[in-house]
Design an enzyme around this catalytic site. Structure first.
Site: not given
Ligand code: GLN
Length: 504
Positions: A154, A178, A79
């Site tokens: 994400s 994420s 990532k």
């Molecule tokens: N969907 C969550 C957010 O938007 C988690 C994102 C993540 O785990 N980086 O913050």
């Protein structure tokens, strides 16, 4: 059988013996990326030449009789949120589009030390803020099961890459779901380790008390291998746990007898899609057939988890992202255009007779910050910065941030209590299968609510694993989640492996 059909564990075994050359495996994955990436947008960058020369170097070392590291030439996708020396690390943001990291994150250093071949950098929601994969400044990632649909986020590109066999395994990060959400929506296995199990050194910070790096793979067995390579204490991260790394890859295939699973009644309430509920209930039956005991438990404060997370995460984000000001880091506005903008504004104010306002215009430095940040952050990142700045401002700090910290403590206590009775909590990962790209684009609150099953593990600092347990009537993957106590990774991986041995 093609090389990309081998599991990571199988491939590593063949790489160790030399039955498969690392260059050959790397080339097979690079070909697959070249074929599918234009459609799926999973990778932001692939450096084929560098990956191939690293692979050849590993082959040469093996030919010389050197013992290779744990991953023995396994291609790995990463990532785009982990610093890699001499390479761009963009976080899928215009802000960091031209940032070249000066050092390796500990996870990257460990992958290199384990003789992984770094294939390329995967797409993501900008600064890891999002749950769909649509918030990337470089375009949404598309779900390999249906390219009109989201991958989840994400860690969108890492999930799509593994699901589409563009990489055998990938690294993701999880602040509120994420790793687990895109794993669930793309039909792969993703583990969020315990807070502190994997070093955050060199991970671009979103919410530092919640962020964790973890493995994404086709199976729990492969996730165990990757976790073993990256986990362990790191003196460069003061929050990393001083606990020796475990041999996850050796223990993963040992079944657990007397597994005690908890089912939280709060996880099967309103808003959960019927097909998901049915698939998760079936997974629970599979565990019963494997000898697990199932207990009903309660996580009474889970109804506050999303609200608590969306105070704490934006507060930490607004503070962490203050460093992107165009001076220390990141995109810097065109200063000539800025000067002439200031001059035009000043003249217009003077002409209108408003001399006081003309004298009160931004200083060039303040204007430079403002323009740089306005130009380079995307709308979701700006929303989080505003939410966090508001919640931390004088007068609101106690009402929002401090209150959220107290509720976080209660959520953690719910988990502590539950884990006195059970080894893991089984439940859904997402409320519904992957939706169509664009469907929730104008409804950030609906997107936040999608995090209802995942954020608690981050707030409580526990670990969680998501893996496939079925498909919807439309053929989309459905995931199930196991959450475990701090340092419960070994049990979660073994429990997921038991399930996968009889269902796949
Ligand atoms: N969907 C969550 C957010 O938007 C988690 C994102 C993540 O785990 N980086 O913050």
């Amino acid at each position: 059988m093609s090389l990309i059909d081998l599991s990571a564990t199988e491939l590593v075994a063949k790489l160790h013996t030399g039955e498969v050359a690392c260059a050959e495996a790397t080339r097979a994955y690079l070909d697959r990326i070249a074929e599918l990436n234009p459609k799926l947008n999973a990778f932001l960058r692939v450096d084929a030449d560098r990956a191939l020369s690293a692979a050849k170097e590993i082959d040469a070392r093996r030919a010389r009789g050197e013992t290779l590291g744990l991953l023995a030439g396994l291609p790995v996708a990463v990532k785009d949120v982990l610093c890699t020396a001499g390479e761009p690390t963009t976080c899928a943001s215009r802000m960091l589009e031209h940032f070249v990291a000066p050092y390796d994150a500990t996870v990257i250093a460990r992958l290199k030390a384990a003789d992984a071949v770094l294939l390329g950098r995967t797409n993501m929601d900008e600064f890891a803020m999002g749950g769909s994969g649509e918030n990337s400044a470089f375009g949404a990632t598309r779900n390999p099961h249906d390219p009109d649909r989201i991958t989840g986020g994400s860690s969108s590109g890492s999930a799509a890459a593994v699901a589409a066999r563009m990489a055998p395994v990938a690294i993701g990060s999880d602040t509120g779901g994420s790793i687990r959400q895109p794993a669930g929506l793309c039909g792969i296995t993703g583990l969020k380790p315990t807070y502190g199990r994997v070093s955050r050194y060199g991970l671009v910070a979103f919410a530092s008390s919640l962020d964790q790096v973890g493995p994404m793979a086709r199976t729990a067995e492969d996730a165990a291998l990757l976790l073993e390579a990256i986990a362990g204490h790191d003196r460069l991260d003061s929050t990393s746990l001083d606990v020796a790394a475990e041999r996850y890859s050796e223990s993963v295939s040992k079944p657990l007898d007397k597994l005690r699973l908890g089912v939280a009644r709060e996880h099967f309430g309103e808003g959960l899609d019927g097909e998901i509920a049915a698939a998760v209930r079936k997974a629970i039956e599979v565990y019963e057939s494997l000898g697990a005991t199932i207990d009903e438990i309660s996580l009474p404060h889970s109804k506050y988890a999303v609200a608590t997370y969306y105070i704490i995460a934006p507060c930490e984000a607004s503070s962490n992202l203050a460093r992107y000001d165009g001076a220390h880091y990141g995109h810097r506005t065109d200063e000539r255009a800025m000067q002439s903008e200031l001059e035009t504004e000043r003249r217009a104010l003077v002409a209108a007779g408003n001399k006081a306002a003309a004298e009160n215009l931004d200083s060039p430095l303040v204007r430079m910050y403002r323009r740089s940040r306005s130009e380079a952050f995307g709308p979701e990142v700006k929303r989080r910065i505003m939410l966090g700045t508001y919640a931390l401002s004088a007068g609101y700090y106690d009402a929002y941030y401090l209150k959220a910290l107290k509720v976080r403590r209660l959520i953690r206590q719910d988990y502590d209590q539950a884990f006195q009775k059970v080894d893991a909590i089984i439940g859904p990962v997402t409320a519904a299968p992957a939706y169509k790209i664009g469907d929730k684009a104008n409804d950030p609150l609906a997107m936040y609510l999608d995090d209802v099953y995942t954020v608690s593990a981050n707030l409580a600092g526990c670990c969680g694993i998501a893996f496939p347990c079925g498909a919807s009537s439309g053929g989309l993957p459905i995931g199930v989640q196991l959450q475990g106590p701090p340092l419960g990774e070994d049990k979660l991986l073994r429990a997921a492996d038991m399930f996968q041995r009889i269902t796949t």
